[in-house]
Design a protein around this motif. Structure first.
Motif, PDB file in Angstrom:
ATOM      1  N   LEU A   1       0.800  -1.225   0.000  1.00  0.00           N
ATOM      2  CA  LEU A   1       0.000   0.000   0.000  1.00  0.00           C
ATOM      3  C   LEU A   1       0.835   1.279   0.000  1.00  0.00           C
ATOM      4  O   LEU A   1       0.277   2.373  -0.086  1.00  0.00           O
ATOM      5  N   GLY A   2       2.149   1.141   0.107  1.00  0.00           N
ATOM      6  CA  GLY A   2       2.994   2.318   0.170  1.00  0.00           C
ATOM      7  C   GLY A   2       2.766   3.122   1.442  1.00  0.00           C
ATOM      8  O   GLY A   2       2.788   4.350   1.427  1.00  0.00           O
ATOM      9  N   THR A   3       2.532   2.405   2.541  1.00  0.00           N
ATOM     10  CA  THR A   3       2.237   3.055   3.820  1.00  0.00           C
ATOM     11  C   THR A   3       3.311   2.715   4.853  1.00  0.00           C
ATOM     12  O   THR A   3       4.229   1.940   4.575  1.00  0.00           O
ATOM     13  N   ARG A   4       3.156   3.295   6.027  1.00  0.00           N
ATOM     14  CA  ARG A   4       4.088   3.032   7.127  1.00  0.00           C
ATOM     15  C   ARG A   4       3.302   2.789   8.410  1.00  0.00           C
ATOM     16  O   ARG A   4       3.558   3.419   9.435  1.00  0.00           O
ATOM     17  N   HIS A   5       2.316   1.893   8.339  1.00  0.00           N
ATOM     18  CA  HIS A   5       1.516   1.592   9.530  1.00  0.00           C
ATOM     19  C   HIS A   5       2.390   0.905  10.565  1.00  0.00           C
ATOM     20  O   HIS A   5       3.216   0.055  10.236  1.00  0.00           O
ATOM     21  N   SER A   6       2.180   1.274  11.812  1.00  0.00           N
ATOM     22  CA  SER A   6       3.006   0.790  12.911  1.00  0.00           C
ATOM     23  C   SER A   6       2.337  -0.373  13.643  1.00  0.00           C
ATOM     24  O   SER A   6       1.160  -0.673  13.427  1.00  0.00           O
ATOM     25  N   TRP A   7       3.124  -0.967  14.534  1.00  0.00           N
ATOM     26  CA  TRP A   7       2.589  -2.021  15.404  1.00  0.00           C
ATOM     27  C   TRP A   7       1.421  -1.493  16.225  1.00  0.00           C
ATOM     28  O   TRP A   7       0.426  -2.194  16.417  1.00  0.00           O
ATOM     29  N   SER A   8       1.554  -0.279  16.724  1.00  0.00           N
ATOM     30  CA  SER A   8       0.486   0.266  17.574  1.00  0.00           C
ATOM     31  C   SER A   8      -0.806   0.442  16.775  1.00  0.00           C
ATOM     32  O   SER A   8      -1.898   0.196  17.288  1.00  0.00           O
ATOM     33  N   ARG A   9      -0.678   0.851  15.526  1.00  0.00           N
ATOM     34  CA  ARG A   9      -1.875   0.983  14.689  1.00  0.00           C
ATOM     35  C   ARG A   9      -2.488  -0.393  14.420  1.00  0.00           C
ATOM     36  O   ARG A   9      -3.704  -0.574  14.482  1.00  0.00           O
ATOM     37  N   LEU A  10      -1.643  -1.378  14.129  1.00  0.00           N
ATOM     38  CA  LEU A  10      -2.135  -2.747  13.927  1.00  0.00           C
ATOM     39  C   LEU A  10      -2.874  -3.221  15.169  1.00  0.00           C
ATOM     40  O   LEU A  10      -3.928  -3.841  15.072  1.00  0.00           O
TER      41      LEU A  10
ATOM     42  N   ARG B   1      -6.679  -4.544  15.551  1.00  0.00           N
ATOM     43  CA  ARG B   1      -6.950  -5.884  16.107  1.00  0.00           C
ATOM     44  C   ARG B   1      -7.927  -5.824  17.271  1.00  0.00           C
ATOM     45  O   ARG B   1      -8.751  -6.721  17.440  1.00  0.00           O
ATOM     46  N   THR B   2      -7.827  -4.800  18.095  1.00  0.00           N
ATOM     47  CA  THR B   2      -8.684  -4.696  19.270  1.00  0.00           C
ATOM     48  C   THR B   2     -10.008  -4.013  18.975  1.00  0.00           C
ATOM     49  O   THR B   2     -10.904  -4.015  19.817  1.00  0.00           O
ATOM     50  N   GLY B   3     -10.122  -3.400  17.799  1.00  0.00           N
ATOM     51  CA  GLY B   3     -11.349  -2.708  17.440  1.00  0.00           C
ATOM     52  C   GLY B   3     -11.430  -1.289  17.964  1.00  0.00           C
ATOM     53  O   GLY B   3     -12.460  -0.638  17.821  1.00  0.00           O
ATOM     54  N   SER B   4     -10.352  -0.782  18.559  1.00  0.00           N
ATOM     55  CA  SER B   4     -10.391   0.587  19.071  1.00  0.00           C
ATOM     56  C   SER B   4     -10.298   1.619  17.945  1.00  0.00           C
ATOM     57  O   SER B   4     -10.629   2.777  18.142  1.00  0.00           O
ATOM     58  N   ARG B   5      -9.857   1.178  16.776  1.00  0.00           N
ATOM     59  CA  ARG B   5      -9.819   2.051  15.598  1.00  0.00           C
ATOM     60  C   ARG B   5     -10.087   1.165  14.381  1.00  0.00           C
ATOM     61  O   ARG B   5      -9.476   0.124  14.225  1.00  0.00           O
ATOM     62  N   PRO B   6     -10.999   1.588  13.500  1.00  0.00           N
ATOM     63  CA  PRO B   6     -11.239   0.787  12.292  1.00  0.00           C
ATOM     64  C   PRO B   6     -10.089   0.951  11.303  1.00  0.00           C
ATOM     65  O   PRO B   6      -9.484   2.026  11.226  1.00  0.00           O
ATOM     66  N   PRO B   7      -9.793  -0.085  10.536  1.00  0.00           N
ATOM     67  CA  PRO B   7      -8.751   0.066   9.515  1.00  0.00           C
ATOM     68  C   PRO B   7      -9.257   0.952   8.381  1.00  0.00           C
ATOM     69  O   PRO B   7     -10.447   0.937   8.056  1.00  0.00           O
ATOM     70  N   PRO B   8      -8.362   1.722   7.765  1.00  0.00           N
ATOM     71  CA  PRO B   8      -8.765   2.505   6.595  1.00  0.00           C
ATOM     72  C   PRO B   8      -9.220   1.566   5.466  1.00  0.00           C
ATOM     73  O   PRO B   8      -8.831   0.393   5.424  1.00  0.00           O
TER      74      PRO B   8
END
Length: 93
Positions: free
Chosen positions: A33-42, A46-53
């Motif tokens: 995707l040409g992104t730099r998503h971090s472990w914390s974002r993953l 995973r926990t549902g506290s933030r939806p994936p884009p």
């Protein structure tokens, strides 16, 4: 047949079933995707506290769908991209 409970977990399970580390799955996603998503974002996905884009959801679905279908004994269709597009969220303008 026991499957993970949501899309992100299913994608991770599909991409690590051969013994690969979760970091490799995250690296593959970022490269694709040409992104730099971090472990914390993953972790938030995973926990549902933030939806994936939407692009992440589409990528995860493209990796998870063949895994789920094959586990269910369903032949994976050759035109998988069309199925993923039909089941994915719309792009934001």
């Amino acid at each position: 047949m026991s499957l993970p409970t949501h899309l992100i977990e299913t994608w991770i399970t599909a991409d690590t079933q051969d013994g690969r580390q979760i970091q490799h799955a995250l690296d593959d996603l970022n490269t694709a995707l040409g992104t730099r998503h971090s472990w914390s974002r993953l972790w938030e996905w995973r926990t549902g506290s933030r939806p994936p884009p939407a692009p992440v959801a589409r990528y995860a679905l493209s990796r998870a769908l063949p895994y789920v279908l094959s586990r269910a004994g369903v032949r994976v269709p050759a035109e998988l991209d069309g199925l993923v597009a039909a089941l994915s969220p719309a792009e934001r303008p």
